[in-house]
Design a protein around this motif. Structure first.
Motif, mmCIF file in Angstrom:
data_model
loop_
_atom_site.group_PDB
_atom_site.id
_atom_site.type_symbol
_atom_site.label_atom_id
_atom_site.label_comp_id
_atom_site.label_asym_id
_atom_site.label_seq_id
_atom_site.Cartn_x
_atom_site.Cartn_y
_atom_site.Cartn_z
ATOM 1 N N ARG A 26 11.643 66.683 1.821
ATOM 2 C CA ARG A 26 10.354 67.795 1.613
ATOM 3 C C ARG A 26 10.869 69.030 2.281
ATOM 4 N NH1 ARG A 26 4.616 67.720 1.064
ATOM 5 N NH2 ARG A 26 5.478 68.944 -0.450
ATOM 6 N N ASN A 41 3.521 63.269 1.438
ATOM 7 C CA ASN A 41 4.330 64.096 0.205
ATOM 8 C C ASN A 41 3.169 65.157 -0.566
ATOM 9 O OD1 ASN A 41 6.442 62.438 0.276
ATOM 10 N ND2 ASN A 41 5.602 60.876 -1.033
ATOM 11 N N HIS A 71 10.976 59.745 0.940
ATOM 12 C CA HIS A 71 10.882 61.134 0.196
ATOM 13 C C HIS A 71 10.344 62.193 1.051
ATOM 14 C CE1 HIS A 71 11.335 59.633 -3.971
ATOM 15 N NE2 HIS A 71 10.852 58.631 -3.640
ATOM 16 N N TYR A 72 9.905 61.785 2.214
ATOM 17 C CA TYR A 72 9.478 62.626 3.393
ATOM 18 C C TYR A 72 10.560 63.534 3.796
ATOM 19 C CZ TYR A 72 8.508 64.461 8.081
ATOM 20 O OH TYR A 72 8.587 65.298 9.241
#
Lengths: 131, 406
Positions: free
Chosen positions: A62, A94, A58-59
């Protein structure tokens, strides 16, 4: 995608990452490179970067500005060895800067010293999620 | 005569009333308008519109019965020329038939306005396709709407990302947008939490508040505390988009690996990301760790305490295992697994430092490897950053690798 292979991420790992965040190739090439550069800039080795990206894909989704503000906020409060912090808890990446500030301010208002709070974060990078 | 003609075409009485009294049409003689419609109706059929679509367009915007077919043809061709397929051009016209009243310059101007803000052509086509009425808005209104969304706490980049996923934001009042955010906050979030959640998952904006409430209720029924669900959804807002069936299946699948229901609830509470990982990935990691020599029971113990292990690459787990085994502390891996979260770089650096000052690290005193930095600095006068530069694990591993190669 080559940049991910370059840091040692395998095809199987990329497949697992895509299960979580969708098609990585849709993240523009330069954006992917920038994400890696940010981690290099704070002193992450190739292994750290791989650990972080595989554990927390998920980084890669960002905003760069959000990541840089997070890093700046951690530094502002005196958190050192940020590369190790993220290697220990990749999910910290996150967080937004305001979440770090809220956590620290809450602890300060409980009467704790800033150096102790920072020490806790450095010693137990998951502590922010344990409120 | 006209009314009967429109009824025969397929219009309802109500629609007929609207059409015959519509400004722009009411001045026409009945015979003239009937002749026009006799020309326009087959034109639309030839272009690919269905009968229902024509009726729908004329009911929404009766003026389509008065425009020249050349004019309307040029609009359809104009939409195709900017990147839409014929089917999309028809879809847009049916959704917003007033588009036939705009010049192509107006459409191109709106495109330019959005480009100036930062939208790509692809994004603009998407937005206009979803909400064609955007083209009818004045440039000032569009700019104001974009600025309004920024005032909520978003950058222009965020605004583009969110509005592409939710183009209706262009035509939703700021008051309504703020109300939506306030309603979500009332569930237990701060404004900044909601802003962040929507930014990272724009589709969350379109979920009804009942969807949010029901998901929280359903998660509580599974065994989570309400406040835990709030924390989990802050870490993984996508939970609101997962079906309860998917969530329950994931919990059941993890239980089948060897955990109790309570253990899975605890693990997913600590690491909600487990819900976004495929069960095959989790099982594969389990097998990978088994191949390192751990029993099923040991892996269950380790991952109960540190579920993040399931997200680590196998090389990461391996390097930690190798290090702690090399210094006689393999016991920690299964029995004090939480220590594995410390970067092996730091563990190595501290171990080597202790060696240089003549301190033996054993199972009796291994906690010294994981001492708080403040305490470590107070006792030894050296911080982590300096320590890992001095005793560099990456350099050591490189040297070890080169020595093995030789």
């Amino acid at each position: 995608m080559q940049i991910l292979y370059d840091i040692g991420i395998t095809q199987e790992e990329i497949k697992n990452m895509m299960e979580q965040i969708g098609d990585i190739s849709k993240i523009l090439g330069e954006n992917l490179e920038e994400k890696i550069k940010i981690l290099e800039f704070i002193g992450c080795s190739k292994n750290h970067i791989k650990n972080i990206v595989v554990a927390n894909p998920h980084y890669l989704l960002r905003e760069n500005s959000d990541i840089l503000r997070l890093i700046a906020k951690l530094k502002e409060f005196g958190v050192g060895a940020i590369n190790l912090l993220f290697d220990s808890n990749p999910f910290l990446l996150n967080k937004d800067d305001f979440e770090i500030e809220e956590y620290i301010n809450e602890k300060l208002s409980d009467g704790e010293l800033l150096e102790d709070i920072v020490d806790d974060i450095e010693s137990n990078p998951y502590v922010i999620d344990e409120i | 005569m006209l009314r009967k003609f429109l009824i025969n075409l397929g219009h309802t009485e109500k629609q007929v009333e609207k059409i015959v009294n519509y400004i722009g049409l009411s001045d026409y003689k009945e015979e003239t308008l009937i002749d026009k419609i006799k020309d326009i109706y087959p034109f639309f059929i030839r272009k690919g519109f269905s009968e229902q679509q024509i009726i729908h367009m004329a009911s929404l915007f009766p003026n389509v019965y008065s425009y020249s077919t050349e004019n309307m043809e040029s609009k359809i061709d104009g939409l195709i020329s900017i990147g839409y397929t014929k089917e999309e051009a028809i879809e847009i016209s049916v959704q917003h038939p007033a588009i036939f009243s705009y010049g192509m310059e107006k459409i191109n101007d709106r495109i330019k306005d959005l480009q100036d803000y930062g939208y790509t052509n692809k994004q603009i086509l998407l937005v206009i396709k979803e909400v064609p009425s955007i083209v009818g808005l004045s440039v000032e209104k569009i700019q104001k709407r974009l600025k309004d969304i920024e005032t909520l706490g978003y950058t222009s980049f965020d605004v583009i990302k969110i509005s592409v996923k939710n183009p209706r934001l262009f035509t939703t009042s700021l008051k309504r947008v703020k109300k939506r955010i306030t309603n979500i906050e009332k569930l237990g979030y701060t404004t900044k939490d909601v802003i962040k959640m929507i930014k990272n998952n724009p589709s969350l904006y379109t979920l009804s508040i009942n969807n949010y409430k029901n998901k929280i209720k359903d998660m509580v029924k599974l065994g989570y505390a309400g406040e835990d669900v709030i924390k989990m959804t802050k870490k993984l807002p996508a939970i609101f988009c997962y079906s309860m069936e998917n969530i329950k299946n994931k919990i059941d699948d993890i239980i089948k690996i060897g955990y109790t229901n309570e253990e899975v609830i605890m693990m997913t509470k600590i690491l909600p990301t487990l819900f976004s990982m495929g069960i095959d990935c989790i099982k594969q990691r389990f097998d990978d760790i088994r191949k390192l020599g751990y029993t099923k029971e040991e892996i269950i113990e380790m991952t109960k305490v540190l579920p993040a292990i399931y997200s680590y690459s196998i090389e990461n787990i391996q390097s930690k295992k190798e290090f702690y085994e090399s210094v006689g502390l393999s016991w920690i891996i299964v029995n004090d697994t939480k220590q594995l979260m410390q970067s092996v770089d730091l563990s190595y650096a501290r171990y080597e430092f202790y060696k240089t000052i003549g301190k033996n690290v054993t199972l009796e005193n291994y906690n010294c490897l994981f001492m708080d930095q403040k305490q470590f600095i107070k006792r030894y006068g050296i911080d982590n950053k300096t320590l890992i530069q001095e005793y560099n694990y990456q350099r050591y591993m490189e040297e070890k690798k080169n020595a093995n190669t030789l």
